[in-house]
Scaffold this active site. Structure first.
Site, PDB file in Angstrom:
ATOM      1  N   ASP A 145      17.143 -59.910 -22.226  1.00 24.23           N
ATOM      2  CA  ASP A 145      16.845 -58.705 -21.441  1.00 24.23           C
ATOM      3  C   ASP A 145      18.086 -58.076 -20.811  1.00 24.23           C
ATOM      4  O   ASP A 145      18.023 -57.483 -19.740  1.00 24.23           O
ATOM      5  CB  ASP A 145      15.800 -59.001 -20.344  1.00 24.23           C
ATOM      6  CG  ASP A 145      14.532 -59.574 -20.929  1.00 24.23           C
ATOM      7  OD1 ASP A 145      14.135 -59.120 -22.017  1.00 24.23           O
ATOM      8  OD2 ASP A 145      13.941 -60.468 -20.310  1.00 24.23           O
ATOM      9  N   GLU A 146      19.199 -58.187 -21.494  1.00 25.86           N
ATOM     10  CA  GLU A 146      20.461 -57.635 -20.971  1.00 25.86           C
ATOM     11  C   GLU A 146      20.575 -56.141 -21.253  1.00 25.86           C
ATOM     12  O   GLU A 146      21.453 -55.471 -20.695  1.00 25.86           O
ATOM     13  CB  GLU A 146      21.663 -58.350 -21.614  1.00 25.86           C
ATOM     14  CG  GLU A 146      21.751 -59.846 -21.356  1.00 25.86           C
ATOM     15  CD  GLU A 146      21.033 -60.674 -22.419  1.00 25.86           C
ATOM     16  OE1 GLU A 146      20.269 -60.071 -23.217  1.00 25.86           O
ATOM     17  OE2 GLU A 146      21.216 -61.902 -22.448  1.00 25.86           O
TER      18      GLU A 146
ATOM     19  N   LYS B 245      19.926 -55.108 -24.821  1.00 32.82           N
ATOM     20  CA  LYS B 245      20.349 -55.098 -26.235  1.00 32.82           C
ATOM     21  C   LYS B 245      19.756 -53.909 -26.980  1.00 32.82           C
ATOM     22  O   LYS B 245      20.408 -53.300 -27.817  1.00 32.82           O
ATOM     23  CB  LYS B 245      19.914 -56.399 -26.928  1.00 32.82           C
ATOM     24  CG  LYS B 245      20.551 -57.637 -26.342  1.00 32.82           C
ATOM     25  CD  LYS B 245      20.022 -58.903 -26.983  1.00 32.82           C
ATOM     26  CE  LYS B 245      18.581 -59.198 -26.677  1.00 32.82           C
ATOM     27  NZ  LYS B 245      18.316 -59.524 -25.254  1.00 32.82           N
TER      28      LYS B 245
ATOM     29  N   ASN C 243       8.715 -62.287 -29.774  1.00 28.26           N
ATOM     30  CA  ASN C 243       8.976 -62.724 -28.390  1.00 28.26           C
ATOM     31  C   ASN C 243       9.947 -61.746 -27.718  1.00 28.26           C
ATOM     32  O   ASN C 243      10.015 -61.666 -26.497  1.00 28.26           O
ATOM     33  CB  ASN C 243       9.527 -64.159 -28.339  1.00 28.26           C
ATOM     34  CG  ASN C 243      10.668 -64.415 -29.319  1.00 28.26           C
ATOM     35  OD1 ASN C 243      10.932 -63.619 -30.204  1.00 28.26           O
ATOM     36  ND2 ASN C 243      11.330 -65.550 -29.166  1.00 28.26           N
TER      37      ASN C 243
ATOM     38  N   GLY D 185      11.540 -58.204 -26.429  1.00 25.69           N
ATOM     39  CA  GLY D 185      11.040 -56.924 -25.919  1.00 25.69           C
ATOM     40  C   GLY D 185      12.261 -56.069 -25.670  1.00 25.69           C
ATOM     41  O   GLY D 185      13.014 -56.325 -24.741  1.00 25.69           O
ATOM     42  N   HIS D 186      12.521 -55.121 -26.553  1.00 22.82           N
ATOM     43  CA  HIS D 186      13.722 -54.291 -26.463  1.00 22.82           C
ATOM     44  C   HIS D 186      13.319 -52.865 -26.113  1.00 22.82           C
ATOM     45  O   HIS D 186      12.580 -52.226 -26.854  1.00 22.82           O
ATOM     46  CB  HIS D 186      14.488 -54.311 -27.799  1.00 22.82           C
ATOM     47  CG  HIS D 186      15.012 -55.674 -28.156  1.00 22.82           C
ATOM     48  ND1 HIS D 186      15.653 -55.952 -29.334  1.00 22.82           N
ATOM     49  CD2 HIS D 186      15.006 -56.842 -27.464  1.00 22.82           C
ATOM     50  CE1 HIS D 186      16.004 -57.225 -29.354  1.00 22.82           C
ATOM     51  NE2 HIS D 186      15.606 -57.787 -28.235  1.00 22.82           N
TER      52      HIS D 186
ATOM     53  N   ARG E 283       9.409 -78.088 -43.182  1.00 23.59           N
ATOM     54  CA  ARG E 283       9.166 -77.690 -44.589  1.00 23.59           C
ATOM     55  C   ARG E 283       7.689 -77.527 -44.923  1.00 23.59           C
ATOM     56  O   ARG E 283       7.244 -77.793 -46.018  1.00 23.59           O
ATOM     57  CB  ARG E 283       9.862 -78.683 -45.549  1.00 23.59           C
ATOM     58  CG  ARG E 283      11.368 -78.580 -45.388  1.00 23.59           C
ATOM     59  CD  ARG E 283      12.089 -79.727 -45.962  1.00 23.59           C
ATOM     60  NE  ARG E 283      11.810 -80.950 -45.226  1.00 23.59           N
ATOM     61  CZ  ARG E 283      12.457 -82.086 -45.390  1.00 23.59           C
ATOM     62  NH1 ARG E 283      13.413 -82.174 -46.272  1.00 23.59           N
ATOM     63  NH2 ARG E 283      12.158 -83.143 -44.690  1.00 23.59           N
TER      64      ARG E 283
ATOM     65  N   GLN F 193      16.656 -62.285 -27.678  1.00 25.81           N
ATOM     66  CA  GLN F 193      16.898 -63.303 -26.639  1.00 25.81           C
ATOM     67  C   GLN F 193      18.373 -63.307 -26.208  1.00 25.81           C
ATOM     68  O   GLN F 193      18.970 -62.247 -26.161  1.00 25.81           O
ATOM     69  CB  GLN F 193      16.454 -64.695 -27.127  1.00 25.81           C
ATOM     70  CG  GLN F 193      14.956 -64.833 -27.332  1.00 25.81           C
ATOM     71  CD  GLN F 193      14.453 -64.175 -28.612  1.00 25.81           C
ATOM     72  OE1 GLN F 193      14.955 -64.443 -29.676  1.00 25.81           O
ATOM     73  NE2 GLN F 193      13.448 -63.325 -28.523  1.00 25.81           N
TER      74      GLN F 193
HETATM   75  P1  GDP Z   1      16.711 -56.274 -24.168  1.00 27.44           P
HETATM   76  O1  GDP Z   1      15.605 -57.248 -24.365  1.00 27.44           O
HETATM   77  O2  GDP Z   1      18.050 -56.928 -24.098  1.00 27.44           O
HETATM   78  O3  GDP Z   1      16.694 -55.143 -25.166  1.00 27.44           O
HETATM   79  O4  GDP Z   1      16.474 -55.625 -22.732  1.00 27.44           O
HETATM   80  P2  GDP Z   1      15.061 -55.106 -22.136  1.00 27.44           P
HETATM   81  O5  GDP Z   1      14.714 -53.831 -22.792  1.00 27.44           O
HETATM   82  O6  GDP Z   1      14.057 -56.201 -22.131  1.00 27.44           O
HETATM   83  O7  GDP Z   1      15.463 -54.897 -20.612  1.00 27.44           O
HETATM   84  C1  GDP Z   1      16.505 -54.059 -20.245  1.00 27.44           C
HETATM   85  C2  GDP Z   1      15.942 -52.948 -19.338  1.00 27.44           C
HETATM   86  O8  GDP Z   1      17.015 -52.292 -18.712  1.00 27.44           O
HETATM   87  C3  GDP Z   1      15.185 -51.875 -20.078  1.00 27.44           C
HETATM   88  O9  GDP Z   1      14.151 -51.404 -19.235  1.00 27.44           O
HETATM   89  C4  GDP Z   1      16.218 -50.791 -20.320  1.00 27.44           C
HETATM   90  O10 GDP Z   1      15.663 -49.481 -20.445  1.00 27.44           O
HETATM   91  C5  GDP Z   1      17.022 -50.912 -19.061  1.00 27.44           C
HETATM   92  N1  GDP Z   1      18.458 -50.579 -19.185  1.00 27.44           N
HETATM   93  C6  GDP Z   1      19.322 -50.835 -20.206  1.00 27.44           C
HETATM   94  N2  GDP Z   1      20.586 -50.475 -19.856  1.00 27.44           N
HETATM   95  C7  GDP Z   1      20.511 -49.996 -18.601  1.00 27.44           C
HETATM   96  C8  GDP Z   1      21.469 -49.497 -17.658  1.00 27.44           C
HETATM   97  O11 GDP Z   1      22.675 -49.457 -17.925  1.00 27.44           O
HETATM   98  N3  GDP Z   1      21.000 -49.101 -16.420  1.00 27.44           N
HETATM   99  C9  GDP Z   1      19.676 -49.179 -16.091  1.00 27.44           C
HETATM  100  N4  GDP Z   1      19.297 -48.779 -14.882  1.00 27.44           N
HETATM  101  N5  GDP Z   1      18.750 -49.630 -16.938  1.00 27.44           N
HETATM  102  C10 GDP Z   1      19.158 -50.050 -18.165  1.00 27.44           C
HETATM  103  P1  IMO Z   2      14.647 -60.289 -25.470  1.00 25.05           P
HETATM  104  O1  IMO Z   2      15.027 -60.146 -26.930  1.00 25.05           O
HETATM  105  C1  IMO Z   2      13.872 -63.031 -22.150  1.00 25.05           C
HETATM  106  C2  IMO Z   2      12.027 -66.885 -23.173  1.00 25.05           C
HETATM  107  C3  IMO Z   2      10.600 -67.143 -22.719  1.00 25.05           C
HETATM  108  C4  IMO Z   2      10.649 -68.652 -22.528  1.00 25.05           C
HETATM  109  C5  IMO Z   2      11.563 -69.121 -23.659  1.00 25.05           C
HETATM  110  C6  IMO Z   2      10.833 -69.627 -24.891  1.00 25.05           C
HETATM  111  O2  IMO Z   2      13.759 -59.220 -24.957  1.00 25.05           O
HETATM  112  O3  IMO Z   2      15.873 -60.521 -24.646  1.00 25.05           O
HETATM  113  P2  IMO Z   2       9.469 -68.407 -26.841  1.00 25.05           P
HETATM  114  O4  IMO Z   2       8.232 -67.568 -26.807  1.00 25.05           O
HETATM  115  O5  IMO Z   2      10.659 -67.718 -27.428  1.00 25.05           O
HETATM  116  O6  IMO Z   2       9.252 -69.762 -27.449  1.00 25.05           O
HETATM  117  O7  IMO Z   2       9.824 -68.699 -25.280  1.00 25.05           O
HETATM  118  O8  IMO Z   2      12.357 -67.987 -24.011  1.00 25.05           O
HETATM  119  N1  IMO Z   2      12.211 -65.648 -23.968  1.00 25.05           N
HETATM  120  C7  IMO Z   2      12.807 -64.547 -23.515  1.00 25.05           C
HETATM  121  N2  IMO Z   2      13.298 -64.247 -22.279  1.00 25.05           N
HETATM  122  N3  IMO Z   2      13.994 -62.137 -23.163  1.00 25.05           N
HETATM  123  C8  IMO Z   2      13.526 -62.422 -24.395  1.00 25.05           C
HETATM  124  O9  IMO Z   2      13.735 -61.633 -25.460  1.00 25.05           O
HETATM  125  C9  IMO Z   2      12.868 -63.657 -24.613  1.00 25.05           C
HETATM  126  N4  IMO Z   2      12.284 -64.248 -25.678  1.00 25.05           N
HETATM  127  C10 IMO Z   2      11.898 -65.467 -25.278  1.00 25.05           C
HETATM  128  O10 IMO Z   2      10.313 -66.464 -21.529  1.00 25.05           O
HETATM  129  O11 IMO Z   2      11.303 -68.954 -21.309  1.00 25.05           O
HETATM  130 MG    MG Z   3      13.804 -57.816 -23.519  1.00 27.62          MG
END
Ligand code: GDP
Ligand code: IMO
Ligand code: MG
Length: 428
Positions: free
Chosen positions: A13-14, A16, A38, A40-41, A142, A223
């Site tokens: 959730d950085e 990406k 799993n 969520g982008h 397997r 992840q």
């Molecule tokens: P991902 O899983 O790494 O793709 O990240 P997520 O989408 O789960 O979570 C990142 C959240 O931060 C999303 O709601 C994006 O819209 C938001 N986001 C990404 N970059 C920035 C930023 O530079 N500033 C702010 N305020 N939000 C951002």
């Molecule tokens: P994105 O791509 C944050 C976490 C789950 C749990 C562990 C194992 O959006 O960054 P799983 O269902 O993969 O076996 O769960 O990994 N997890 C994530 N946490 N962002 C994700 O994806 C994740 N995908 C899995 O919360 O702790």
């Molecule tokens: Mg995410």
């Protein structure tokens, strides 16, 4: 131009999705190499917000071919519903390519994921419940089902029966659940076969040919580094390799083709699910980061645990991924704090430790050692260049760069495509 990898440097959730989408307009292929739905982008394009789980974020860029590589685990029902959701919003998804070697998440894998978590009780991992771990377990044991098996009914039936032989013993005798009927599973899976067929391809061949023709290929990780099955905070991890090496095994492209590895790094830290997290905050600052950063899971809707930036983790990500660059995201969220603590090292059993300890027990006991940097109060969401940032924000970025071991080449100052400061081009 060789291939680039873009991956999470922390616990996922950085940002990406945003970073991939940003580059999507300039690359020819965007490839998911591990994980499944799993992930969520979130991608924000103008006033439109998209939440992608299984599909590569490049699907929103018209010139780009999205690819699901062999290392991904695919829930066919999710694939079809995500595609139709995008089609309804006018997104052309016809270019998608799906590896015939990717493994399928079957209904019984989802059941096993959920019952295992319930059985673990307070020792649970906090998985997303999407069947990810059990599907990778079947792959390694397997007894997995691959996309290509959908096109040979007899093989598919044999494989589902073999997988269920053991699983039904587990479900009925250990977990007290009803057995799952192989025939029903086969029927359900066959129901997807024709709908998916047009996307199935030899993606390894296509990607290597594309690289030979100087096309640009971007590998998009799901992840993050600390959720990696080998290099993460085991057992509180996912069941695949989000780290850079996973891009090779998960696509069939050799490491000599990769020239750039970009770590997506949040300006603070979050984590979803269970497991150690040294800089986690349980106070008003943690609440404020959650509120201002909108830190709620895209896949499960769970609140994310929040804490200050951890440079030990960033250094570790640089090391295990061979990072060449960072894309620092969500700097705007930190606007308004007078002082911003940053974890520079840990104290473990009374000793100062600069690097992530390999011992999980030590990591569980790690206490953050903070340095405090002066904050800023000016709105930075309109900043277009590094020099537009207030001095203290510039210094925060420079300090993070110095501590983290790779150059910060882009900075996110908001969720939108345009809300990005580019410092060094990723594509030169
Ligand atoms: P991902 O899983 O790494 O793709 O990240 P997520 O989408 O789960 O979570 C990142 C959240 O931060 C999303 O709601 C994006 O819209 C938001 N986001 C990404 N970059 C920035 C930023 O530079 N500033 C702010 N305020 N939000 C951002
Ligand atoms: P994105 O791509 C944050 C976490 C789950 C749990 C562990 C194992 O959006 O960054 P799983 O269902 O993969 O076996 O769960 O990994 N997890 C994530 N946490 N962002 C994700 O994806 C994740 N995908 C899995 O919360 O702790
Ligand atoms: Mg995410």
């Amino acid at each position: 131009m060789p291939a680039l990898v873009l991956l999470g440097a922390q616990w996922g959730d950085e940002g990406k999705g945003k970073a991939t989408d940003l580059l999507g307009g300039s690359v020819d292929y965007v490839v998911r190499y591990q994980g499944g739905n799993n992930a969520g982008h979130t991608v924000v394009v103008g006033d439109q917000k998209y939440a992608l789980h299984l599909l590569p974020s490049g699907i929103l860029s018209p010139g780009c071919t999205p690819v699901i590589g062999n290392g991904v685990v695919v829930d066919p029902a999710v694939l079809l519903s995500e595609l139709s959701g995008l089609n309804e919003r006018g997104v052309d998804t016809s270019k998608l390519l799906l590896s015939g070697n990717a493994h399928l998440i079957t209904p019984y894998n989802i059941t096993v994921d959920k019952v295992t978590e319930r059985f673990l009780g307070k020792r649970k991992i906090g998985t997303t419940g999407r069947g990810i771990g059990p599907t990778y377990a079947d792959k390694i044991n397997r007894v997995g089902i691959r996309v290509q098996d959908l096109y040979d009914e007899s093989i598919l039936t044999q494989k589902v029966e073999a997988a269920l032989d053991v699983k039904n013993q587990l479900l009925t005798k250990l977990y007290n659940r009803r057995a799952i009927e192989a025939g029903q599973v086969v029927e359900e899976l066959l129901g997807y076969a024709d709908q998916i067929k047009g996307y199935v391809a030899d993606t390894t061949l296509i990607l290597n040919n594309a690289l030979d023709e100087d096309k640009v290929v971007l590998f998009e990780g799901g992840q993050g580094t600390l959720l990696d099955i080998d290099h993460g905070t085991y057992p509180f991890v996912t069941s695949s390799n989000p780290t850079a090496g996973g891009a090779c095994t998960g696509t069939g492209v050799g490491p000599t083709k990769i020239s750039r590895v970009i770590g997506i790094l949040k300006a603070y830290t979050t984590r979803v699910g269970a497991g150690p997290f040294p800089t986690e905050l349980f106070d008003e600052d943690g609440e404020a980061l959650r509120r201002i950063g909108g830190e709620r899971g895209v896949t499960t809707g769970r609140d994310r645990r929040c804490g200050w930036f951890d440079a030990v983790i960033a250094r570790y990500a640089t090391r295990v991924n061979g990072l060449t660059d960072f894309f620092l995201t969500k700097l705007d969220v930190l606007t308004g704090w007078e002082q911003i603590p940053v974890c520079v090292a840990y104290e473990i059993d009374g000793k100062r430790v600069e690097e992530l300890p390999y011992s999980q027990s030590d990591f569980h006991h790690a206490k953050p050692i903070y340095e405090t940097l002066p904050g800023w109060s000016e709105d930075i969401t309109k900043a277009k260049s590094f020099s537009d940032l207030p001095k203290n924000a510039q210094n925060y970025v420079k300090a993070l760069e110095e501590m983290s071991g790779a150059q910060i080449s882009a900075i996110g100052v908001g969720p939108g495509r345009d809300e990005t400061i580019e410092i060094n081009s990723f594509l030169s």
